[in-house]
Design a protein around this motif. Structure first.
Motif, PDB file in Angstrom:
ATOM      1  N   ALA A   1       0.731  -1.110  -0.048  1.00 14.22           N
ATOM      2  CA  ALA A   1      -0.021   0.068  -0.085  1.00 14.22           C
ATOM      3  C   ALA A   1       0.729   1.264  -0.069  1.00 14.22           C
ATOM      4  N   ALA A   2       2.144   1.127   0.642  1.00  9.69           N
ATOM      5  CA  ALA A   2       2.954   2.232   0.719  1.00  9.69           C
ATOM      6  C   ALA A   2       3.461   2.514  -0.446  1.00  9.69           C
ATOM      7  N   LEU A   3       3.801   1.463  -1.265  1.00 11.69           N
ATOM      8  CA  LEU A   3       4.513   1.670  -2.510  1.00 11.69           C
ATOM      9  C   LEU A   3       3.289   2.136  -3.716  1.00 11.69           C
ATOM     10  N   ARG A   4       2.257   1.599  -3.779  1.00 10.72           N
ATOM     11  CA  ARG A   4       1.291   2.158  -4.395  1.00 10.72           C
ATOM     12  C   ARG A   4       1.229   3.775  -4.376  1.00 10.72           C
ATOM     13  N   ALA A   5       1.429   4.236  -3.130  1.00 13.52           N
ATOM     14  CA  ALA A   5       1.483   5.791  -2.814  1.00 13.52           C
ATOM     15  C   ALA A   5       2.659   6.630  -3.199  1.00 13.52           C
ATOM     16  N   ALA A   6       3.833   5.803  -3.454  1.00 14.12           N
ATOM     17  CA  ALA A   6       5.095   6.290  -3.755  1.00 14.12           C
ATOM     18  C   ALA A   6       5.012   7.083  -5.012  1.00 14.12           C
ATOM     19  N   GLY A   7       4.334   6.898  -5.906  1.00 15.02           N
ATOM     20  CA  GLY A   7       4.491   7.476  -7.239  1.00 15.02           C
ATOM     21  C   GLY A   7       3.787   9.049  -7.119  1.00 15.02           C
ATOM     22  N   ASP A   8       3.768   9.691  -8.314  1.00 15.58           N
ATOM     23  CA  ASP A   8       2.908  10.810  -8.124  1.00 15.58           C
ATOM     24  C   ASP A   8       2.378  11.357  -9.690  1.00 15.58           C
ATOM     25  N   ASP A   9       1.699  12.136  -9.739  1.00 16.03           N
ATOM     26  CA  ASP A   9       1.128  12.494 -11.049  1.00 16.03           C
ATOM     27  C   ASP A   9       2.151  12.914 -12.135  1.00 16.03           C
ATOM     28  N   GLU A  10       3.029  13.849 -11.541  1.00 17.56           N
ATOM     29  CA  GLU A  10       3.887  14.162 -12.437  1.00 17.56           C
ATOM     30  C   GLU A  10       5.117  13.533 -12.826  1.00 17.56           C
ATOM     31  N   GLU A  11       5.399  12.425 -11.908  1.00 19.17           N
ATOM     32  CA  GLU A  11       6.520  11.407 -12.408  1.00 19.17           C
ATOM     33  C   GLU A  11       6.183  10.038 -11.537  1.00 19.17           C
ATOM     34  N   PRO A  12       5.103   9.463 -12.308  1.00 11.99           N
ATOM     35  CA  PRO A  12       4.782   8.086 -11.802  1.00 11.99           C
ATOM     36  C   PRO A  12       5.574   7.186 -11.914  1.00 11.99           C
ATOM     37  N   ALA A  13       5.795   5.948 -10.987  1.00  7.55           N
ATOM     38  CA  ALA A  13       6.716   4.977 -10.747  1.00  7.55           C
ATOM     39  C   ALA A  13       6.511   3.784 -11.471  1.00  7.55           C
ATOM     40  N   PRO A  14       6.765   3.301 -12.508  1.00 11.05           N
ATOM     41  CA  PRO A  14       6.451   2.163 -13.285  1.00 11.05           C
ATOM     42  C   PRO A  14       6.858   1.003 -12.308  1.00 11.05           C
ATOM     43  N   VAL A  15       6.232   0.810 -11.246  1.00 10.46           N
ATOM     44  CA  VAL A  15       6.574  -0.530 -10.560  1.00 10.46           C
ATOM     45  C   VAL A  15       5.278  -1.226 -10.188  1.00 10.46           C
ATOM     46  N   GLU A  16       5.209  -2.556 -10.622  1.00 11.97           N
ATOM     47  CA  GLU A  16       4.107  -3.418 -10.524  1.00 11.97           C
ATOM     48  C   GLU A  16       4.293  -3.938  -9.058  1.00 11.97           C
ATOM     49  N   ALA A  17       3.252  -3.690  -8.270  1.00 13.80           N
ATOM     50  CA  ALA A  17       3.294  -4.429  -6.717  1.00 13.80           C
ATOM     51  C   ALA A  17       2.736  -5.734  -6.880  1.00 13.80           C
ATOM     52  N   VAL A  18       3.105  -6.696  -6.445  1.00  8.95           N
ATOM     53  CA  VAL A  18       2.750  -8.077  -6.570  1.00  8.95           C
ATOM     54  C   VAL A  18       2.726  -8.634  -5.148  1.00  8.95           C
ATOM     55  N   LEU A  19       1.596  -8.971  -4.511  1.00  9.39           N
ATOM     56  CA  LEU A  19       1.220  -9.796  -3.228  1.00  9.39           C
ATOM     57  C   LEU A  19       1.777 -11.253  -3.306  1.00  9.39           C
ATOM     58  N   ALA A  20       2.719 -11.635  -2.841  1.00 10.19           N
ATOM     59  CA  ALA A  20       3.120 -12.978  -3.271  1.00 10.19           C
ATOM     60  C   ALA A  20       4.473 -13.439  -2.179  1.00 10.19           C
ATOM     61  N   ASP A  21       4.541 -14.819  -2.066  1.00  7.72           N
ATOM     62  CA  ASP A  21       5.699 -15.209  -1.304  1.00  7.72           C
ATOM     63  C   ASP A  21       6.969 -15.507  -2.172  1.00  7.72           C
ATOM     64  N   ILE A  22       7.921 -14.952  -1.801  1.00 12.83           N
ATOM     65  CA  ILE A  22       9.375 -15.018  -2.814  1.00 12.83           C
ATOM     66  C   ILE A  22       9.876 -16.478  -2.769  1.00 12.83           C
ATOM     67  N   ARG A  23       9.228 -17.341  -2.001  1.00 11.59           N
ATOM     68  CA  ARG A  23       9.682 -18.765  -2.004  1.00 11.59           C
ATOM     69  C   ARG A  23       8.945 -19.709  -3.118  1.00 11.59           C
ATOM     70  N   THR A  24       7.725 -18.980  -3.371  1.00 15.92           N
ATOM     71  CA  THR A  24       6.957 -19.656  -4.385  1.00 15.92           C
ATOM     72  C   THR A  24       6.542 -18.931  -5.521  1.00 15.92           C
ATOM     73  N   TYR A  25       6.729 -17.730  -5.549  1.00 16.19           N
ATOM     74  CA  TYR A  25       6.637 -16.834  -6.684  1.00 16.19           C
ATOM     75  C   TYR A  25       6.672 -17.562  -7.980  1.00 16.19           C
ATOM     76  N   THR A  26       5.538 -17.253  -8.854  1.00 14.84           N
ATOM     77  CA  THR A  26       5.943 -17.799 -10.305  1.00 14.84           C
ATOM     78  C   THR A  26       5.373 -16.699 -11.304  1.00 14.84           C
ATOM     79  N   SER A  27       5.800 -16.723 -12.489  1.00 18.03           N
ATOM     80  CA  SER A  27       5.275 -15.943 -13.443  1.00 18.03           C
ATOM     81  C   SER A  27       5.468 -16.420 -14.800  1.00 18.03           C
ATOM     82  N   GLN A  28       4.799 -15.952 -15.694  1.00 18.42           N
ATOM     83  CA  GLN A  28       4.979 -16.305 -17.187  1.00 18.42           C
ATOM     84  C   GLN A  28       6.171 -15.565 -17.822  1.00 18.42           C
ATOM     85  N   ARG A  29       6.398 -14.398 -16.907  1.00 17.56           N
ATOM     86  CA  ARG A  29       7.323 -13.309 -17.659  1.00 17.56           C
ATOM     87  C   ARG A  29       8.739 -13.721 -16.940  1.00 17.56           C
TER      88      ARG A  29
END
Length: 279
Positions: A88-116
């Motif tokens: 939630a804090a990460l989502r609030a980190a960007g602003d309208d003038e300089e948005p932060a291109p960060v995709e926030a994913v709720l996951a466990d780093i021991r089991t996280y999978t992705s097609q990318r």
């Protein structure tokens, strides 16, 4: 702008409550300062192929991911964390003038999978130490290796076990105070070693300039650089470098942290997960 999604995996996300403890004052302990900028710059230099993607394990509030995404010219960074409060804090980190291109994913780093896949996966600020067994730590490194493209890098920054033990000077418990630049602020830490499981318990008391204080606790598993190297080799990665910090200072046993980099060989088979970890 940051976005949030849940992983496609059906694995349970185990939240240890770190974000609930430090919500609202985590960025006081780990400010978005020159140190964060130095880390982000070094990671951008280590990135072999920004267009291939970037993943942070334990993104927190975005202290590293946001400046890194900007250093990469806006190439997206995916941030993984098990704490809803941190995301939630990460989502609030960007602003309208300089948005932060960060995709926030709720996951466990021991089991996280992705097609990318990714050209760089990194795990900094002792996130790896927050996993409390060798098997959990090994699983996280294996997950990172599986996400990497051939030639991609995995970067780890975590506590240096010999230095932490030496700081106790033979005692199981010690306390220390770290003053912060802002007048009237500082962090007092009560530190306890639990050597039977290589665990390290810290109770932190944050003193603010308005006279208030906050308390939070951490439990970590201490590792040596050689132990992390072994995890990486088991996952099919090749150790590449080891330093004491992001400035490239040579590693010594008395360094509080260590930064290790690993590369996935170009000839790696990416059709199955490494070290027996299913894709």
């Amino acid at each position: 702008m940051t976005t949030t999604h849940h992983p496609t995996s059906t694995a349970t996300v185990e939240d240890i409550g770190y974000g609930r403890q430090f919500e609202g004052w985590y960025d006081r302990l780990f400010p978005w300062n020159e140190s964060a900028a130095v880390t982000a710059t070094r990671l951008s230099e280590l990135h072999p192929e920004p267009a291939a993607g970037t993943v942070e394990f334990g993104v927190g509030t975005g202290r590293i991911a946001v400046p890194l995404a900007r250093a990469l010219g806006g190439a997206p960074v995916t941030g993984i964390d098990s704490s809803p409060e941190m995301l939630a804090a990460l989502r609030a980190a960007g602003d309208d003038e300089e948005p932060a291109p960060v995709e926030a994913v709720l996951a466990d780093i021991r089991t996280y999978t992705s097609q990318r896949t990714a050209g760089l996966v990194y795990c900094v600020c002792a996130t790896l130490s927050m996993l409390l067994t060798p098997e959990d730590q090994r699983q996280a490194v294996a997950r990172a290796a599986h996400l990497l493209v051939p030639g991609g890098r995995f970067v780890v920054e975590t506590h240096n076990k010999p230095a932490v033990i030496a700081s106790h000077e033979g005692r199981s418990r010690t306390s220390y105070f770290l003053p912060y630049p802002e007048p009237g602020t500082g962090l007092q830490t009560h530190s306890t070693l639990l050597p039977e499981n290589d665990l390290w318990h810290c109770a932190h008391v944050w003193f603010d300039s308005d006279g208030t204080s906050r308390v939070g606790t951490e439990l970590s598993r201490l590792t040596t650089p050689d132990e992390v190297d072994a995890y990486a080799r088991a996952a099919g990665l090749v150790p590449q470098s080891r330093n004491a910090d992001w400035l490239g200072t040579p590693y010594t046993e008395d360094a509080p942290m260590f930064v290790s980099t690993y590369v996935k060989p170009e000839a790696a088979d990416t059709t199955t997960g490494p070290a027996g970890v299913p894709a």
